[in-house]
Design a protein around this motif. Structure first.
Motif, PDB file in Angstrom:
ATOM      1  N   LEU A  58       4.176 -54.513 -20.960  1.00  0.00           N
ATOM      2  CA  LEU A  58       4.517 -55.558 -20.336  1.00  0.00           C
ATOM      3  C   LEU A  58       5.131 -56.482 -21.299  1.00  0.00           C
ATOM      4  CD1 LEU A  58       4.737 -57.198 -17.710  1.00  0.00           C
ATOM      5  CD2 LEU A  58       2.271 -57.962 -18.044  1.00  0.00           C
ATOM      6  N   ASN A  59       4.355 -56.693 -22.426  1.00  0.00           N
ATOM      7  CA  ASN A  59       4.912 -57.508 -23.437  1.00  0.00           C
ATOM      8  C   ASN A  59       5.992 -57.252 -23.968  1.00  0.00           C
ATOM      9  OD1 ASN A  59       2.488 -59.168 -23.548  1.00  0.00           O
ATOM     10  ND2 ASN A  59       1.337 -57.917 -24.827  1.00  0.00           N
ATOM     11  N   GLU A  60       6.393 -55.724 -24.208  1.00  0.00           N
ATOM     12  CA  GLU A  60       7.692 -55.516 -24.628  1.00  0.00           C
ATOM     13  C   GLU A  60       8.734 -55.811 -23.709  1.00  0.00           C
ATOM     14  OE1 GLU A  60       7.495 -51.323 -25.443  1.00  0.00           O
ATOM     15  OE2 GLU A  60       6.213 -51.419 -27.117  1.00  0.00           O
ATOM     16  N   LYS A  61       8.476 -55.725 -22.315  1.00  0.00           N
ATOM     17  CA  LYS A  61       9.368 -56.087 -21.253  1.00  0.00           C
ATOM     18  C   LYS A  61       9.674 -57.837 -21.520  1.00  0.00           C
ATOM     19  CE  LYS A  61       8.380 -52.571 -18.092  1.00  0.00           C
ATOM     20  NZ  LYS A  61       8.130 -52.397 -16.641  1.00  0.00           N
ATOM     21  N   LYS A  62       8.754 -58.440 -21.620  1.00  0.00           N
ATOM     22  CA  LYS A  62       8.767 -59.927 -21.711  1.00  0.00           C
ATOM     23  C   LYS A  62       9.628 -60.340 -23.028  1.00  0.00           C
ATOM     24  CE  LYS A  62       4.559 -61.210 -19.240  1.00  0.00           C
ATOM     25  NZ  LYS A  62       3.308 -62.015 -19.373  1.00  0.00           N
ATOM     26  N   SER A  63       9.466 -59.494 -24.096  1.00  0.00           N
ATOM     27  CA  SER A  63       9.961 -59.916 -25.398  1.00  0.00           C
ATOM     28  C   SER A  63      11.578 -59.346 -25.065  1.00  0.00           C
ATOM     29  CB  SER A  63       9.327 -58.731 -26.487  1.00  0.00           C
ATOM     30  OG  SER A  63       9.926 -59.070 -27.569  1.00  0.00           O
TER      31      SER A  63
ATOM     32  N   LYS B  59      -0.433 -53.367 -21.153  1.00  0.00           N
ATOM     33  CA  LYS B  59      -0.158 -54.843 -21.756  1.00  0.00           C
ATOM     34  C   LYS B  59       0.960 -54.637 -22.636  1.00  0.00           C
ATOM     35  CE  LYS B  59      -4.854 -56.662 -20.900  1.00  0.00           C
ATOM     36  NZ  LYS B  59      -6.008 -57.233 -21.784  1.00  0.00           N
ATOM     37  N   LEU B  60       0.879 -53.552 -23.785  1.00  0.00           N
ATOM     38  CA  LEU B  60       1.979 -53.667 -24.747  1.00  0.00           C
ATOM     39  C   LEU B  60       3.301 -53.400 -23.764  1.00  0.00           C
ATOM     40  CD1 LEU B  60       0.103 -51.267 -27.185  1.00  0.00           C
ATOM     41  CD2 LEU B  60       0.949 -53.773 -27.658  1.00  0.00           C
TER      42      LEU B  60
ATOM     43  N   THR C 214      -2.274 -50.122 -23.304  1.00  0.00           N
ATOM     44  CA  THR C 214      -0.776 -49.630 -23.127  1.00  0.00           C
ATOM     45  C   THR C 214       0.046 -50.364 -22.065  1.00  0.00           C
ATOM     46  OG1 THR C 214      -1.605 -47.346 -23.860  1.00  0.00           O
ATOM     47  CG2 THR C 214       0.473 -47.649 -23.006  1.00  0.00           C
TER      48      THR C 214
END
Length: 308
Positions: A298-303, A295-296, A293
């Motif tokens: 963090l990835n959403e923020k990066k995206s 990681k997801l 969760t």
């Protein structure tokens, strides 16, 4: 017979006239004595005087009668005033007069009025000769005084006797009254005793009847109690049998239950081990999920950053 009735009526009329003429009771009795003795030739007595006059007490006519005889003796007293009378003649005359007076007294006391009139006539006839007996007259007077003294004593004795009679009569009246009261009380007590006996008999009958009924109830209750006790014993025996059977069944069920419980305890223990293992795995999976969760996120923020 008619003459006696007329004389009595006439005598009572004259007595009533004397009662109106004299106010003092003693004077009335004195005048009635004179009337009876000198006019009607009747020897006065206390009872006869009171019968005609009816005033005062019984002592009043007795006292008046006593004074009348004293006055009569005083008036008929023999006096010797001639010193030339021989002593033997004076003695004989005195004895004669004394005997004559005694006979007159006896006749008066016995109630012979005719003899009294004759004696009075003889006394008047020999009055001059009697005057020669002065010396013996003194002796006669002394004897008369003694007789008066005896009469006074008799009068006092009669008064005392009348008083004692009155006292005894009063005492007897009180005793008769007390006796009547005691008799009434005795009758009342007897009636109360009869009532009490009757009431006691009724109460005794009622008590005996109550005891009889109570005894009947007790016998019936005892029979009923014995039947109930017998029933209870039968029920107890039946219950004891059922309890014994239930105990046997309970023992069997308890043994079976214990066996089943042991089996289930083993199963529960095995499941607890599995649950522990699964719980550990769940913890690891939870940790991994948290990491994934993170990681997801963090990835959403990066995206999002890249798109902007």
């Amino acid at each position: 017979m008619n003459t006696v009735i007329i004389n009595e009526q006439q005598l009572q009329t004259e007595v009533d006239a004397l009662k109106k003429q004299f106010s003092d009771t003693k004077d009335i009795y004195r005048e009635v004595c004179v009337l009876l003795f000198f006019r009607y030739g009747i020897t006065p007595t206390a009872n006869k005087l009171y019968q005609y006059v009816r005033r005062g007490s019984m002592s009043a006519p007795a006292e008046a009668l006593n004074k009348f005889w004293l006055e009569l003796r005083e008036k008929s007293r023999v006096r010797v005033e001639r010193p030339d009378i021989p002593d033997n003649i004076a003695s004989v005359a005195g004895d004669f007069i004394a005997n004559l007076w005694n006979e007159a007294q006896k006749a008066a006391q016995a109630g012979f009025s005719e003899l009294i009139e004759n004696a009075n006539a003889e006394i008047l006839k020999f009055k001059l000769d009697a005057q020669l007996a002065r010396q013996n007259a003194e002796e006669i007077q002394a004897k008369l005084d003694e007789s008066n003294l005896e009469l006074e004593k008799s009068k006092q004795l009669n008064s005392e006797t009348d008083y004692l009679l009155q006292v005894n009569t009063t005492t007897l009246t009180h005793q008769e009254k007390s006796l009547r009261e005691h008799k009434i009380e005795r009758d009342n007590f007897q009636q109360l005793l009869i009532d009490a006996k009757s009431s006691f008999s009724k109460d005794l009958i009622a008590v005996n009847l109550s005891l009889f009924k109570a005894e009947e109830r007790y016998v019936a209750l005892e029979k009923k109690s014995l039947l109930e006790i017998d029933r209870a014993r039968q029920q107890i025996k039946s219950l004891e049998k059922e309890i014994h059977v239930l105990r046997q069944i309970g023992k069997k069920e308890q043994s079976s239950y214990i066996n089943e419980l042991d089996k289930k305890m083993h199963i529960i223990a095995a499941l607890n081990n599995k649950v522990g293992t699964l719980h550990g795995k769940l913890i690891e999976v939870t940790k991994q999920n948290k990491k994934i969760t993170a990681k997801l996120a963090l990835n959403e923020k990066k995206s999002i950053a890249m798109k902007s």
